[in-house]
Design a protein around this motif. Structure first.
Motif, mmCIF file in Angstrom:
data_model
loop_
_atom_site.group_PDB
_atom_site.id
_atom_site.type_symbol
_atom_site.label_atom_id
_atom_site.label_comp_id
_atom_site.label_asym_id
_atom_site.label_seq_id
_atom_site.Cartn_x
_atom_site.Cartn_y
_atom_site.Cartn_z
ATOM 1 N N HIS A 290 4.640 14.818 -7.231
ATOM 2 C CA HIS A 290 5.071 15.324 -5.873
ATOM 3 C C HIS A 290 6.201 14.399 -5.303
ATOM 4 C CE1 HIS A 290 2.058 18.141 -5.690
ATOM 5 N NE2 HIS A 290 0.845 17.119 -5.996
ATOM 6 N N LEU A 291 7.063 14.672 -4.468
ATOM 7 C CA LEU A 291 8.144 13.955 -3.930
ATOM 8 C C LEU A 291 7.379 12.960 -2.880
ATOM 9 C CD1 LEU A 291 11.451 15.668 -3.427
ATOM 10 C CD2 LEU A 291 11.094 13.655 -4.865
ATOM 11 N N PRO A 292 7.484 11.573 -2.764
ATOM 12 C CA PRO A 292 6.916 10.755 -1.760
ATOM 13 C C PRO A 292 7.726 11.179 -0.414
ATOM 14 C CG PRO A 292 8.321 9.424 -3.214
ATOM 15 C CD PRO A 292 8.151 10.855 -3.652
ATOM 16 N N THR B 128 17.392 7.245 -5.000
ATOM 17 C CA THR B 128 16.021 7.385 -4.855
ATOM 18 C C THR B 128 15.991 7.913 -3.390
ATOM 19 O OG1 THR B 128 15.498 5.683 -6.163
ATOM 20 C CG2 THR B 128 13.643 6.433 -4.318
ATOM 21 N N ASP B 129 16.939 7.578 -2.363
ATOM 22 C CA ASP B 129 16.887 7.759 -1.144
ATOM 23 C C ASP B 129 17.383 9.380 -0.992
ATOM 24 O OD1 ASP B 129 15.861 5.895 0.005
ATOM 25 O OD2 ASP B 129 17.620 5.014 0.838
ATOM 26 N N ALA B 130 18.493 9.538 -1.671
ATOM 27 C CA ALA B 130 19.044 10.833 -1.733
ATOM 28 C C ALA B 130 18.068 11.945 -2.257
ATOM 29 C CB ALA B 130 20.399 10.873 -2.603
ATOM 30 N N PHE C 263 0.802 -1.184 -0.045
ATOM 31 C CA PHE C 263 0.114 0.021 -0.051
ATOM 32 C C PHE C 263 0.682 1.289 0.127
ATOM 33 C CE2 PHE C 263 -4.266 -1.525 1.063
ATOM 34 C CZ PHE C 263 -5.063 -0.739 0.127
ATOM 35 N N TYR C 264 1.939 1.124 0.737
ATOM 36 C CA TYR C 264 2.836 2.464 0.670
ATOM 37 C C TYR C 264 3.563 2.439 -0.556
ATOM 38 C CZ TYR C 264 2.685 4.347 5.560
ATOM 39 O OH TYR C 264 2.246 5.044 6.608
ATOM 40 N N ALA C 265 3.781 1.540 -1.190
ATOM 41 C CA ALA C 265 4.225 1.441 -2.518
ATOM 42 C C ALA C 265 3.416 2.256 -3.541
ATOM 43 C CB ALA C 265 4.744 0.170 -3.021
ATOM 44 N N LEU C 266 2.065 1.943 -3.446
ATOM 45 C CA LEU C 266 1.092 2.456 -4.336
ATOM 46 C C LEU C 266 0.985 4.045 -3.929
ATOM 47 C CD1 LEU C 266 -1.933 0.021 -3.943
ATOM 48 C CD2 LEU C 266 -0.847 1.024 -6.289
ATOM 49 N N LEU C 267 0.980 4.684 -2.561
ATOM 50 C CA LEU C 267 0.740 5.714 -2.238
ATOM 51 C C LEU C 267 2.096 6.590 -2.522
ATOM 52 C CD1 LEU C 267 -0.260 5.192 1.393
ATOM 53 C CD2 LEU C 267 -1.888 6.201 -0.280
ATOM 54 N N THR D 252 14.986 12.023 0.322
ATOM 55 C CA THR D 252 15.332 12.228 1.955
ATOM 56 C C THR D 252 16.691 13.231 2.041
ATOM 57 O OG1 THR D 252 16.345 10.407 2.336
ATOM 58 C CG2 THR D 252 14.170 10.259 2.525
ATOM 59 N N GLY D 253 17.570 13.164 1.153
ATOM 60 C CA GLY D 253 18.592 13.768 1.249
ATOM 61 C C GLY D 253 19.906 12.954 1.661
#
Length: 507
Positions: free
Chosen positions: A64-66, A230-232, A51-55, A235-236
């Motif tokens: 929008h950035l997740p 992706t993380d960078a 579900f979070y992958a969907l969101l 989230t930075g």
């Protein structure tokens, strides 16, 4: 004089004349139809991580950035988010498409097991390998709930198949492992080991860092580099997923000592494959090496690598849960299939072949009796039905006019813990993610001296309380959850009640 064997039935002769590949295609078609029937007969919805992958995919679709920094958020999986973005194009139906993707991955894994068994040990072993995976209801249950791990297992199986078909095949194997590495970091190690195998000089060759090996190194790094990127970007911190996963594992007490991690290898495999199959796999390992030592190398190497990665991750503080052993458990099925069907590689009529068939029959009967005495199809059907009913019940509750009116006045929705947050966020697309919170988080913050969230909830909000079986399936199930979060707060009035949920508000 020579005695001629009597001809058998015509239908049997015709069946024997059909090539094994054609029968395999027919069986695959039947399996696809059966999977679709099951998909429509038992409608379920994705689980927490999916579900979070969907969101997050929907956020990207809307440019929008997740937000990965959510309360008890799961580890992000780049490939799952990309698939979630595709599914979210279809609106609320995207949740069901996520499940279909998992079921399709299971079908692909079964086909891969047949192909692997046939390539290594013949069609009979391939058939047993496919049937063994088909009969693993633990994995089928996860597939029906849209777990991401099923796709990872399918990719690992097909990476092994591609390598067995053509040793040191290179690019196709690296790309398959890269896709697996965008679902689980375990595949990063497999990609690295495979690069070392491709770089290892063959007989008569010299070691050289030529362009081919440099290209392979780039392919082997696709998984970790895309994950870190992706993380960078979001989230930075390139290592955010690794740090957050370790922290959440400690918070939920999913970490274990090295001794317990070793013990988990056995207990988790028994849970997934069941004891008769695991015993058959242990018997099949030396038999496979004896029958076809060269063709056993790749699956054996993959098996030991998967076990070593699981132990290393557990020792370093990662979560130690049964789903992370599914890759190992699936590869073990191949060796159990050898124990059940390896006799087909022996000379027909030989004494050893007859003895082997007898032993395989005993193992098969043991497995059937074990399943008959422990498995309950009714229980599995009930679990899937609950999962469907809980999601639909929540959607109906949040769509109730009284609840919608209350949410319009006070757009803050509280749930007992984190379990229902992704469901509610998916259903309430119009409500901002920061307005859907967990009362367990508010209680934890208050214990630390931060009462902002608790004050927001008391000041004006809508509160959902699971009822009956939903309490134990969807709430109050994690370490740190408090039963008091299931008690309506003072000043809240009930505005909706159903079989599974009650909704209160104080606007």
């Amino acid at each position: 004089m020579l005695t001629r064997r009597r001809p058998g039935p015509v239908w049997l002769a015709r069946l024997r004349a059909v090539p094994a590949s054609r029968l395999a295609v027919l069986a695959f078609a039947v399996m696809c139809v059966a999977a679709l029937i099951g998909y429509f007969a038992f409608p379920t919805y994705p689980t927490y991580d999916s579900f979070y992958a969907l969101l997050w995919g929907r956020d990207l679709l809307h440019l929008h950035l997740p937000d990965f920094r959510v309360y008890r958020g799961p580890t992000e999986h780049p490939l799952a988010i990309a698939f979630g973005m595709l599914c979210s194009i279809f609106g609320q139906g995207g949740a069901r498409l996520m499940v279909l993707g998992s079921i399709g991955s299971f079908v692909a894994a079964v086909a891969g097991m047949y192909r692997l068994g046939r390539l290594c040990f013949g069609p009979v072993v391939g058939l047993f390998a496919a049937l063994l995976l088909l009969s693993r209801f633990f994995i089928e249950n996860l597939a029906a709930q849209g777990y991401l791990d099923i796709s990872y297992v399918a990719l690992i199986v097909w990476a092994i198949v591609l390598e067995v078909e053509r040793p040191r095949r290179g690019t196709p194997v690296f790309l398959t492992l890269a896709a697996a590495g965008l679902l689980r970091p375990d595949a990063w190690v497999l990609s690295g080991l495979y690069w070392l195998w491709c770089a290892w000089p063959r007989r008569g060759e010299r070691v050289s860092a030529d362009r081919r090996l440099l290209g392979y190194l780039g392919l082997a790094l696709i998984g970790p580099l895309l994950w870190f990127a992706t993380d960078a970007a979001v989230t930075g911190s390139p290592l955010y997923s690794l740090h957050s996963t370790a922290g959440l594992a400690q918070e939920l007490e999913r970490t274990k000592g090295l001794r317990d991690v070793f013990a988990s290898v056995w207990t988790f495999n028994v849970r997934i494959d069941k004891l008769p199959v695991l015993l058959g796999a242990l018997a099949g390992l030396p038999l496979a090496i004896w029958l076809a030592p060269r063709r056993s190398v790749v699956p054996l190497a993959a098996l030991f690598a998967l076990v070593a990665v699981f132990i290393a991750e557990g020792a370093l503080g990662a979560s130690v849960i049964d789903r992370y052993m599914m890759g190992t458990a699936t590869v073990l099925l191949l060796f159990c299939a050898v124990a059940l069907g390896g006799w087909s590689m022996l000379v027909p009529g030989s004494r050893l072949r007859r003895v082997w068939i007898g032993g395989a029959a005993v193992l098969l009967v043991y497995g059937i009796v074990s399943v008959a005495t422990t498995f309950s199809l009714t229980s599995l059907r009930t679990t899937l039905a609950y999962h469907k009913d809980f999601h639909r019940g929540l959607a109906i509750a949040l769509a109730n006019p009284s609840v919608k009116a209350e949410l319009h006045r006070c757009p803050l929705l509280s749930l007992p813990d984190n379990k229902l947050i992704p469901d509610a966020r998916w259903i309430l697309d119009s409500v901002g993610q920061r307005n859907i919170v967990a009362r367990s988080e508010a209680r934890a913050d208050a214990a630390k001296g931060v009462g902002t969230l608790a004050a927001r909830i008391r000041r004006g909000s809508v509160a959902v309380y699971p009822l009956g079986s939903a309490v134990f399936f969807e709430a109050i199930v994690d370490i740190g959850d408090d039963p008091r979060d299931q008690i309506p707060l003072a000043g809240f009035r009930r505005i909706y009640t159903s079989r599974y949920y009650a909704v209160y508000g104080n606007c």
